[in-house]
Design an enzyme around this catalytic site. Structure first.
Site, PDB file in Angstrom:
ATOM      1  N   LYS A 221      10.217  -3.016   2.332  1.00 48.65           N
ATOM      2  CA  LYS A 221       9.468  -1.456   2.519  1.00 48.65           C
ATOM      3  C   LYS A 221       8.249  -1.648   2.840  1.00 48.65           C
ATOM      4  O   LYS A 221       7.221  -2.225   2.247  1.00 48.65           O
ATOM      5  CB  LYS A 221       9.610  -0.770   1.146  1.00 48.65           C
ATOM      6  CG  LYS A 221       8.980   0.563   1.113  1.00 48.65           C
ATOM      7  CD  LYS A 221       9.038   1.339  -0.002  1.00 48.65           C
ATOM      8  CE  LYS A 221       8.320   2.731  -0.295  1.00 48.65           C
ATOM      9  NZ  LYS A 221       6.780   2.584   0.025  1.00 48.65           N
TER      10      LYS A 221
ATOM     11  N   ARG B  70      -0.561  -1.677 -11.012  1.00 48.77           N
ATOM     12  CA  ARG B  70       0.226  -1.676 -12.119  1.00 48.77           C
ATOM     13  C   ARG B  70       1.236  -0.593 -12.634  1.00 48.77           C
ATOM     14  O   ARG B  70       2.301  -0.969 -12.535  1.00 48.77           O
ATOM     15  CB  ARG B  70      -0.645  -1.832 -13.317  1.00 48.77           C
ATOM     16  CG  ARG B  70      -0.103  -2.498 -14.504  1.00 48.77           C
ATOM     17  CD  ARG B  70      -0.938  -2.542 -15.846  1.00 48.77           C
ATOM     18  NE  ARG B  70      -2.323  -3.025 -15.850  1.00 48.77           N
ATOM     19  CZ  ARG B  70      -2.955  -3.197 -16.768  1.00 48.77           C
ATOM     20  NH1 ARG B  70      -2.478  -2.954 -17.994  1.00 48.77           N
ATOM     21  NH2 ARG B  70      -4.037  -3.864 -16.705  1.00 48.77           N
TER      22      ARG B  70
ATOM     23  N   GLY C 239       2.729   1.067 -10.186  1.00 47.16           N
ATOM     24  CA  GLY C 239       3.899   0.879  -9.085  1.00 47.16           C
ATOM     25  C   GLY C 239       4.765  -0.209  -9.615  1.00 47.16           C
ATOM     26  O   GLY C 239       6.012  -0.243  -9.715  1.00 47.16           O
ATOM     27  N   GLY C 240       4.133  -1.443  -9.739  1.00 49.06           N
ATOM     28  CA  GLY C 240       5.004  -2.675 -10.326  1.00 49.06           C
ATOM     29  C   GLY C 240       6.014  -2.215 -11.719  1.00 49.06           C
ATOM     30  O   GLY C 240       7.171  -2.523 -11.635  1.00 49.06           O
TER      31      GLY C 240
ATOM     32  N   GLU D 182       3.075  -8.523  -8.657  1.00 46.31           N
ATOM     33  CA  GLU D 182       1.624  -8.927  -8.821  1.00 46.31           C
ATOM     34  C   GLU D 182       0.841  -7.407  -8.883  1.00 46.31           C
ATOM     35  O   GLU D 182       0.893  -6.525  -7.972  1.00 46.31           O
ATOM     36  CB  GLU D 182       1.064  -9.632  -7.569  1.00 46.31           C
ATOM     37  CG  GLU D 182      -0.097 -10.228  -7.932  1.00 46.31           C
ATOM     38  CD  GLU D 182      -1.040 -10.673  -6.506  1.00 46.31           C
ATOM     39  OE1 GLU D 182      -0.115 -11.503  -5.849  1.00 46.31           O
ATOM     40  OE2 GLU D 182      -2.050 -10.291  -6.317  1.00 46.31           O
TER      41      GLU D 182
ATOM     42  N   CYS E 288      -6.949  -9.557  -4.318  1.00 46.93           N
ATOM     43  CA  CYS E 288      -6.496  -9.568  -5.507  1.00 46.93           C
ATOM     44  C   CYS E 288      -7.300 -10.418  -6.485  1.00 46.93           C
ATOM     45  O   CYS E 288      -7.063 -10.490  -7.721  1.00 46.93           O
ATOM     46  CB  CYS E 288      -5.054 -10.296  -5.584  1.00 46.93           C
ATOM     47  SG  CYS E 288      -3.920  -9.799  -4.210  1.00 46.93           S
TER      48      CYS E 288
ATOM     49  N   GLU F 156      -9.197  -3.408 -14.087  1.00 47.40           N
ATOM     50  CA  GLU F 156      -9.429  -3.613 -12.821  1.00 47.40           C
ATOM     51  C   GLU F 156     -10.359  -2.265 -11.946  1.00 47.40           C
ATOM     52  O   GLU F 156      -9.652  -1.182 -12.178  1.00 47.40           O
ATOM     53  CB  GLU F 156      -8.516  -3.768 -11.845  1.00 47.40           C
ATOM     54  CG  GLU F 156      -8.849  -4.335 -10.698  1.00 47.40           C
ATOM     55  CD  GLU F 156      -7.386  -4.910  -9.839  1.00 47.40           C
ATOM     56  OE1 GLU F 156      -6.377  -4.459 -10.140  1.00 47.40           O
ATOM     57  OE2 GLU F 156      -7.645  -5.511  -8.859  1.00 47.40           O
TER      58      GLU F 156
END
Lengths: 530, 530
Positions: free
Chosen positions: B187, B246, B248-249, B268, B305, B397
């Site tokens: 995607k 975060r 999304g994961g 990640e 990252c 973050e």
């Protein structure tokens, strides 16, 4: 060692704690008799205590060297051997498993502990990888990079009912977690509390004899899911090992995923272990195959994870001979006690489901078990390939000595059958010389479905060694990327860490330039002992 | 290769499909200008098609030998190099990343593909283990057991915005999954559709040139979470690689866990990459450290990252010099375009949160960015150790070039700080000769929190090699047992299978007695090439 006096207490580090959340006892499944002593059930309080001790212990235990942990595992093994007499007696009394099998399981359990000791002494399990610096590399210099695997943290282990030694308090999950450097908190299976206590005290003694912190091992008792849920939810617990029902495994996985910090759950849940009798093999020796099949089916009263619950074969005269032979063996099999009354009830329900199914025919039943409280009576049924494909309920595990022989019209239907199967721990192919082509077609399909493929043998009897895989795609396990038996099981409790430009005085064992441990490792992409 | 003509179509195997669920375009973050062409958005239909093709392709692709897959990866690399000019131009236009960094990222991307080709040619990645039969073993003979690792199945890869090449369509997840034998469905990240299409066409051409089935690779476009959710929910998809937020994961992990058959998610998600300036190192070279820190902080406009978002140091005159030096560097840093307007807005909100916090003081800000649409202005703040420990929001973050320097009263507080941190991709220790003892105390604490520990360097700049770990405990990744950069990443997409008494004609490559591949493997517990 002096005889173990059972007290019904939990072992929380070095402390004995009689739980205050109710009591329970073991029960002899042969007679239904309650067994002494009474066990006290724990709750959240004891989980807290055990987890706190485990976390404290982790900080130093994970830094112990391979020899220290290997000697610790050897001590557990020796301590178990020292109580062989009373341990075997208690296992037989609590589980109804015949004494020779209990002795075999004890031998397997201690050899498993010593096997992980050898893994630790060999040392390559840390997965060392070193990339020396390349200061002149363009466009950027390469730093010094060193990688190893470190333990995850305290592990919660849920004892299984069907292997009260090999998959319980000092079983494969405990051995591999302790080997990895992870303290272990065991939730004892409530069907063998006395066995659990004897084994737990042997481990605890080994902890003390090895000079290790008390929190390296704790043993808890809990009924229902409350204590187990609290254990999996505790932030200091970092991984879970479980062998049991699908419902139980999924509940723990849901708890683990819902934590603020999710953790891996290694749950072995259910498997029907399909057997494929290819035409050549079947016609070569149908009678022998029938008898050997029933031997596998009835081992441990059918309560092994790898019990052959489904047999697929092309309709043929040879299949009739196989069935006649199997039926004779089944009929000659006396009933035997199952592990517990609840397992026995679930088995009876499964057998009733087969018996009531319009597309399923009974083939044979074993001797009755009037004199046994939790009697497991062997059952054999047949159905057709089309009925099997049409009804997913026929794919479900019936835990115990019941199996379904599926008559296929034509071998060409086998790939479709395989595709319809759920994930399994094992698949078995009986292939004669004439079947090699067909076996070669099935093999890649089966690889996608199972963790171990057996040729011309039977799935029961899981060898504990270096090359075993006892795991498989969901739902046979929750995480099919691993094994719970064999030395690869240690990897479940490890994760990689890299060190960049690490000062030499801080270098962990195994990552030093000189390779003082002499382990196998990867140096600049090349494997060796350099 | 001839110039790539961008069409806005999805690449579904060999077919071009213009999505019918709406459109979108790339946008130049420097100017805010929409970029041609218009891209058609896909939905469930295209997911179905791509997953069906991927599953079909998997059956043969997974059986290809190492050389075939290595040559395929090499072809992808060569095809990317052949379109360097237009690819670099498009990346710069879509992401605002400066051309030299884009060229560096392309070099990294193609070398990463070739690195996995070398892993495949070397061959030991299959993890072969062989235990020869012991027919005379007592009490039971040992069967012949052979173990190897096989690929999981089609992998869904979600391109990241911040590395439009190295963590996107042909990035690390794709390279490691293809190397493992898994077809890939990407995607595309909506912030660089043209880049994605150019790269996707290069991969598709390599599929055809290599004579592989078309379903080995597909590229989809989707807005919001709908298409991605459908992709992760598809039963033919067997693992997920993701780099992003975060939220999304976690959404993908929840979808994966809710499937009838759950699958692993390698996400990640977020990392603040703490840096510890130990007293000796800080007083040795405070000015140099300040400047070097800001170089790391501002690399990629802070959108890496491994960006150093937290710096811990004991309050001291040397820390003041460090801060002055860093402030000077920050002030001299011109604003630069961020990857997208939405990332820029989130960054501004994070900076505002720092600025409005009563316990946080501003140190310096970089040059303004009036002429840039999505301008990233560098910011540096300070706070105290007690404020940091008291407020978890200061641990979060802020994605972009903003960092918080935490003044500690005393080095003895550092272990407490480390314990309070969430899981991180990296931690960095600056240690002089006088700091070794303190560094040695911090090291084991940091091992429990991070995937890579850097000494006397900076976390940005992740070397793609054999020993790298780019991963770490939750929430830096969803599954801290792996890495997304470096050759160990291939293991994410593999699982072990054992063969018991396998007939010799059916033996897979690498498990044969002769070891014709000459790979490194384990034979009866001993490692070597025997």
């Amino acid at each position: 060692m002096s005889p173990v006096e059972l007290t019904g207490e939990m072992l929380i580090g070095a402390s004995d704690v009689f739980g205050s959340s109710g009591t329970f006892t073991g029960r002899d499944p042969r007679t239904g008799e309650d067994l002494k002593p009474v066990y006290g059930l724990g709750d959240r309080t004891e989980v807290e205590q055990a987890a706190g001790l485990a976390w404290d212990a982790f900080r130093s235990y994970r830094q112990t060297d391979g020899e220290t942990r290997a000697a610790f595992l050897d001590r557990i093994a020796a301590n178990l051997e020292a109580v062989t007499g009373e341990l075997v007696t208690r296992v037989v009394t609590e589980t109804g498993i015949a004494e020779p099998r209990v002795r075999g399981e004890l031998a397997r359990t201690v050899s498993q502990l010593r096997l992980f000791g050898r893994v630790l002494r060999e040392g390559s399990w840390i997965g060392a990888r070193i990339e020396p610096p390349l200061p002149d590399r363009k466009p950027l210099p390469r730093p010094d990079l060193r990688q190893r695997k470190i333990p995850l943290g305290p592990v919660a282990v849920f004892g299984a009912s069907n292997f009260p030694l090999a998959f319980s308090v000092a079983g494969g999950d405990t051995a591999s977690a302790l080997a990895a450097g992870c303290p272990v908190i065991v939730k004892a299976h409530s069907s063998h509390p006395g066995t659990s206590e004897i084994v737990g005290r042997a481990i605890r003694a080994a902890v003390a004899e090895s000079g290790l912190p008390e929190g390296v091992f704790s043993l808890l008792y809990g009924r229902g899911s409350k204590l187990g849920t609290a254990l999996v939810a505790d932030p200091r617990v970092r991984a879970v090992g479980f062998t049991g029902s699908r419902g139980g495994g999924l509940a723990l996985a849901a708890t683990a995923a819902a934590r603020p910090v999710p953790i891996p759950v290694y749950a072995e849940m259910s498997s029907v272990n399909p057997v494929f009798l290819l035409p050549g093999a079947l016609s070569d020796a149908p009678e022998d195959l029938g008898a050997a099949f029933v031997t596998s089916l009835t081992t441990g009263t059918g309560q092994l994870c790898t019990n052959p619950g489904l047999v697929f074969a092309v309709d043929s005269p040879a299949l009739e001979i196989f069935l006649e032979s199997a039926a004779a063996s089944v009929s000659a099999t006396p009933a035997a006690p199952m592990l517990s009354q609840s397992i026995c009830s679930a088995f009876s329900e499964g057998v009733q489901r087969y018996a009531a199914h319009p597309a399923v025919q009974p083939v044979a039943a074993g001797g009755p078990g009037e004199s046994i409280d939790a009697a497991g009576v062997t059952h054999l049924f047949t159905t057709t390939g089309s009925a099997f494909l049409a009804d997913k309920s026929l794919h479900e595990e019936v835990f115990g000595a019941a199996s379904l022989v599926v008559r296929i019209e034509d071998a060409s239907a086998l790939p479709l059958i395989v595709e319809a199967l759920e994930g399994q721990l094992t698949a078995t192919i009986h292939a004669g010389a004439a079947d090699l082509h067909l076996a070669g077609q099935l093999l890649p399909e089966l690889e996608l479905k199972v963790g171990r493929i057996i040729f011309n043998g039977w799935p029961t009897g899981v060898d504990v060694g270096q090359a075993m895989v006892h795991g498989g795609p969901y739902p046979s396990t929750y995480d099919g990327r691993s094994t719970s038996v064999g030395t690869l099981a240690i990897e479940r409790f490890l994760r990689p860490v890299a060190y960049q430009d690490l000062p030499e005085p801080l270098c962990p064992a195994g990552l030093d330039d000189a390779n003082e441990l002499g382990i196998f490792r990867q140096l600049d992409g090349t494997y060796g002992r350099a």
